[in-house]
Scaffold this active site. Structure first.
Site, PDB file in Angstrom:
ATOM      1  N   LYS A 204      -4.263 -15.293  51.783  1.00 45.31           N
ATOM      2  CA  LYS A 204      -3.044 -15.679  52.509  1.00 45.31           C
ATOM      3  C   LYS A 204      -1.878 -15.990  51.554  1.00 45.31           C
ATOM      4  O   LYS A 204      -0.758 -15.519  51.720  1.00 45.31           O
ATOM      5  CB  LYS A 204      -3.368 -16.908  53.378  1.00 45.31           C
ATOM      6  CG  LYS A 204      -2.188 -17.603  53.963  1.00 45.31           C
ATOM      7  CD  LYS A 204      -1.491 -16.706  54.956  1.00 45.31           C
ATOM      8  CE  LYS A 204      -0.136 -17.241  55.278  1.00 45.31           C
ATOM      9  NZ  LYS A 204       0.259 -17.013  56.627  1.00 45.31           N
ATOM     10  N   CYS A 258       6.950 -20.508  55.078  1.00 39.82           N
ATOM     11  CA  CYS A 258       5.790 -19.780  54.550  1.00 39.82           C
ATOM     12  C   CYS A 258       6.103 -19.205  53.177  1.00 39.82           C
ATOM     13  O   CYS A 258       5.583 -19.658  52.170  1.00 39.82           O
ATOM     14  CB  CYS A 258       5.441 -18.645  55.499  1.00 39.82           C
ATOM     15  SG  CYS A 258       5.392 -19.186  57.192  1.00 39.82           S
TER      16      CYS A 258
HETATM   17  N1  SAJ Z   1      13.982 -11.759  53.710  1.00 38.83           N
HETATM   18  C1  SAJ Z   1      14.914 -11.124  52.888  1.00 38.83           C
HETATM   19  N2  SAJ Z   1      14.762  -9.778  52.651  1.00 38.83           N
HETATM   20  C2  SAJ Z   1      13.753  -9.053  53.186  1.00 38.83           C
HETATM   21  C3  SAJ Z   1      12.803  -9.698  54.014  1.00 38.83           C
HETATM   22  C4  SAJ Z   1      12.950 -11.049  54.252  1.00 38.83           C
HETATM   23  O1  SAJ Z   1      15.856 -11.747  52.377  1.00 38.83           O
HETATM   24  O2  SAJ Z   1      13.700  -7.846  52.949  1.00 38.83           O
HETATM   25  C5  SAJ Z   1      14.098 -13.216  53.964  1.00 38.83           C
HETATM   26  C6  SAJ Z   1      14.250 -13.572  55.454  1.00 38.83           C
HETATM   27  O3  SAJ Z   1      15.582 -13.497  55.855  1.00 38.83           O
HETATM   28  C7  SAJ Z   1      13.690 -14.981  55.477  1.00 38.83           C
HETATM   29  C8  SAJ Z   1      12.563 -14.930  54.434  1.00 38.83           C
HETATM   30  O4  SAJ Z   1      12.874 -13.821  53.596  1.00 38.83           O
HETATM   31  O5  SAJ Z   1      14.643 -15.942  55.059  1.00 38.83           O
HETATM   32  C9  SAJ Z   1      11.167 -14.770  54.998  1.00 38.83           C
HETATM   33  O6  SAJ Z   1      11.189 -13.924  56.130  1.00 38.83           O
HETATM   34  P1  SAJ Z   1      10.061 -12.840  56.477  1.00 38.83           P
HETATM   35  O7  SAJ Z   1      10.500 -12.182  57.716  1.00 38.83           O
HETATM   36  O8  SAJ Z   1       9.805 -11.978  55.318  1.00 38.83           O
HETATM   37  O9  SAJ Z   1       8.731 -13.669  56.653  1.00 38.83           O
HETATM   38  P2  SAJ Z   1       8.333 -14.996  57.491  1.00 38.83           P
HETATM   39  O10 SAJ Z   1       8.474 -16.177  56.600  1.00 38.83           O
HETATM   40  O11 SAJ Z   1       9.005 -15.056  58.797  1.00 38.83           O
HETATM   41  O12 SAJ Z   1       6.758 -14.701  57.757  1.00 38.83           O
HETATM   42  C10 SAJ Z   1       5.892 -14.521  56.648  1.00 38.83           C
HETATM   43  C11 SAJ Z   1       5.039 -13.253  56.875  1.00 38.83           C
HETATM   44  N3  SAJ Z   1       4.329 -12.926  55.649  1.00 38.83           N
HETATM   45  C12 SAJ Z   1       4.356 -11.672  55.123  1.00 38.83           C
HETATM   46  O13 SAJ Z   1       5.008 -10.773  55.599  1.00 38.83           O
HETATM   47  C13 SAJ Z   1       3.516 -11.436  53.921  1.00 38.83           C
HETATM   48  C14 SAJ Z   1       4.070 -13.473  58.036  1.00 38.83           C
HETATM   49  O14 SAJ Z   1       3.205 -12.377  58.166  1.00 38.83           O
HETATM   50  C15 SAJ Z   1       3.251 -14.754  57.802  1.00 38.83           C
HETATM   51  O15 SAJ Z   1       2.384 -15.021  58.886  1.00 38.83           O
HETATM   52  C16 SAJ Z   1       4.216 -15.916  57.677  1.00 38.83           C
HETATM   53  O16 SAJ Z   1       5.064 -15.669  56.534  1.00 38.83           O
HETATM   54  C17 SAJ Z   1       3.413 -17.191  57.475  1.00 38.83           C
HETATM   55  O17 SAJ Z   1       3.319 -17.983  58.433  1.00 38.83           O
HETATM   56  O18 SAJ Z   1       2.806 -17.370  56.408  1.00 38.83           O
END
Ligand code: SAJ
Length: 409
Positions: A204, A258
């Site tokens: 994880k 996360c």
């Molecule tokens: N972000 C960027 N650029 C990107 C992707 C995301 O700047 O290309 C930013 C988003 O705006 C946000 C942050 O990163 O601020 C995180 O967003 P996210 O959509 O990537 O992820 P989370 O935090 O909503 O969810 C993550 C997921 N983990 C992965 O994709 C490996 C999800 O599957 C997990 O269940 C979750 O963390 C968790 O609960 O751990």
């Protein structure tokens, strides 16, 4: 299946999981120590917004799900409580997990299985949960089992991902892992990998650190491209044509509870070894400060002198959710405090309560009071409103709008 499942912690993970299991016909009780939350759920008021959650709630209620502050005598416990990290030591804070385990231990049946869904650093279950269960088994002559089934669902698509994502289940034996798998198979259509507890814990954290590192790469590129006068989005579009390259999207920072938290567990536990992981955290944490420097540059270029004429659109950590935990906008406000820059205005259609000074709840009034808009979150709502903001100086940190005169990261 007539066995009772007691889900502990009715937050972003526990609630959808409990509802999903109940909707699929399992006997479920959801427990939370927060009386207000329990009362809300008993009265039909969902505690956060998520696509499909309301329908799932209705179905779970029809199937008899119960919400309570009590811990039940159950066959399975699913623990989904917060596991924050200590900002100084960067290590996981297991207090809620320990408390939940203690409470469950006081109620569990002779052969109950306790499934931890909360994200933890590798070794946490051995360090904090196992001693409690060993004690109960010894003192009460029980054979209670431990398992770890880390959640993977992404806010905004939680319900869909709950059904379709692959999962990992760790346990001390294949027999127990298979027993837990049976529960999850009631709703999960993805593959379910069975492994030991420590590998499940590590998987994880590694998944979230992987994404953090990849976002950091995009964020580092945006800074380099700004210096080199190259359009980073055009660059990424081209590089991603390579069959083995997939650069993510730069943004104003990484928020949420996360990705901005879990990698620190590895840094805290393996200092000196977790080097890329640490660098990625630092790069992503530097983005709000970078946005602030872009705001200053643009204000100077446009002759905007009063920060009170600048408005931030978006407070949540990402688009179309109402979760503000560790959000880049809140990080930006912290940076501004450090620089004694106050008065900036804020608006977010998803955030109904006041979380900052000068926060507006009406879009038109917000727009009327500013000359510059900083788009921090790409909520769908703003996409149809370009006509209302086109007269403003715009810093679009999410690459939502195209066209001349729009500033980017
Ligand atoms: N972000 C960027 N650029 C990107 C992707 C995301 O700047 O290309 C930013 C988003 O705006 C946000 C942050 O990163 O601020 C995180 O967003 P996210 O959509 O990537 O992820 P989370 O935090 O909503 O969810 C993550 C997921 N983990 C992965 O994709 C490996 C999800 O599957 C997990 O269940 C979750 O963390 C968790 O609960 O751990």
């Amino acid at each position: 299946m007539s066995e009772l499942i007691n889900v502990i912690g009715l937050g972003y993970i526990g609630l959808p999981t409990a509802l999903m299991m109940a909707a699929k016909g399992l006997k479920v009780t959801g427990t939370d120590y927060d009386a207000q939350k329990v009362q809300n759920l008993q009265r039909g008021n969902l505690t956060f917004k998520e696509a499909g959650l309301e329908e799932l709630y209705q179905k779970a209620c029809r199937n008899g799900i119960e919400f309570t502050q009590e811990y039940k005598e159950a066959d399975f416990y699913i623990i989904a409580v917060p596991t924050p990290f200590n900002k100084k030591s960067k290590k996981v804070v297991a207090d809620y997990l320990v408390q939940a385990t203690e409470n469950v231990a006081g109620k569990c049946r002779k052969e109950s299985v306790i499934v931890v869904e909360s994200t933890v650093s590798p070794g946490t279950i051995d360090r904090y949960v196992r001693p409690i269960i060993d004690r109960v088994n010894r003192e009460q002559n029980k054979a209670v089992h431990i398992s770890h089934a880390p959640e993977r669902i992404i806010p905004g698509r939680m319900i869909e991902e709950l059904v379709h994502n692959n999962r990992t289940i760790g346990a001390d034996s294949l027999e127990i892992a298979a027993k837990v798998k049976e529960i999850y198979m009631s709703f999960c259509e993805g593959d379910i990998a069975l492994t030991d507890i420590k590998t499940a814990e590590m998987s994880k954290v590694v998944e979230n650190a992987y994404r953090d590192i990849n976002i950091a790469y995009a964020n580092e590129l945006v800074k380099i491209c700004n210096e080199a006068d190259i359009d980073v989005y055009e660059l990424i579009r081209i590089t991603n044509k390579h069959p083995r390259v997939n650069v993510l999207t730069p943004g104003p920072g990484v928020g949420g509870h996360c990705i901005s938290v879990d990698p620190w567990f590895l840094v805290g536990d393996y200092p000196g070894l977790a080097n890329i992981i640490l660098a990625a955290r630092k790069i992503n944490d530097s983005m709000p400060e970078y946005v602030l420097s872009r705001i200053s540059e643009i204000m100077e270029e446009k002759g905007i002198e009063d920060v009170g004429r600048v408005g931030i659109y978006g407070i949540t950590y990402k688009e179309n959710v109402d979760d503000i935990r560790e959000s880049p906008t809140l990080q930006l406000l912290e940076c501004m405090k450090k620089h004694l820059a106050r008065g900036i205005k804020l608006y977010d259609p998803f955030v109904k309560v006041d979380v900052a000074e000068n926060q507006y709840h009406d879009f038109e009034t917000f727009i009327a009071g500013i000359d510059m808009l900083v788009l921090m979150v790409a909520h769908d709502e703003i996409k149809g409103k370009y006509g209302q903001i086109r007269h403003l100086t715009i810093l679009d940190t999410r690459n939502v709008f195209q066209g001349d005169g729009i500033f980017k990261l």
